[in-house]
Design a protein around this motif. Sequence first.
Motif, short mmCIF file in Angstrom:
data_model
loop_
_atom_site.label_atom_id
_atom_site.label_comp_id
_atom_site.label_asym_id
_atom_site.label_seq_id
_atom_site.Cartn_x
_atom_site.Cartn_y
_atom_site.Cartn_z
N THR A 44 -4.81 6.69 1.57
CA THR A 44 -4.37 5.55 0.76
C THR A 44 -4.60 5.84 -0.72
N SER A 56 0.85 -1.19 0.00
CA SER A 56 0.00 0.00 0.00
C SER A 56 0.89 1.24 0.00
N GLU A 97 0.54 5.47 0.99
CA GLU A 97 -0.27 6.55 1.55
C GLU A 97 0.42 7.88 1.24
#
Length: 91
Positions: free
Chosen positions: A84, A77, A79
Amino acid sequence: MGITGDHFVTTYEGHTIELISNAWIKRIKLVIDGETVASASIMLPRDVELKAVLMHAGAPRTVIARSKSKFPFRAESIEIDGKTAPLTRRK
C-alpha cells in the motif's frame, strides 16, 4: 467524495500515480505519469478496482487502485506490487 470529486496522488521511484474521481460525470480514473491507464463508471455506488502495469527500469510493476463505497463516502487506496502506497489528497 467531495462535492466535485477527489484527487489522490502518490509517487513511486519518480513516477506519479493519481486516482481521480469526478462527481459530475460519475467516473474514476487511474493516471500514471499524466496518462490515463484505466477508468470506470461510478454511476451507482459500488466498489471499483482499477489495474495497470507500470514499467520501471525495464521491470513491470503491478498497480492496483481501489475505491470502496462507504455511503455517503468512498475509501481509496493504491497498491504497488502488493504494498500500500501513502496517498496525498489534492484539491
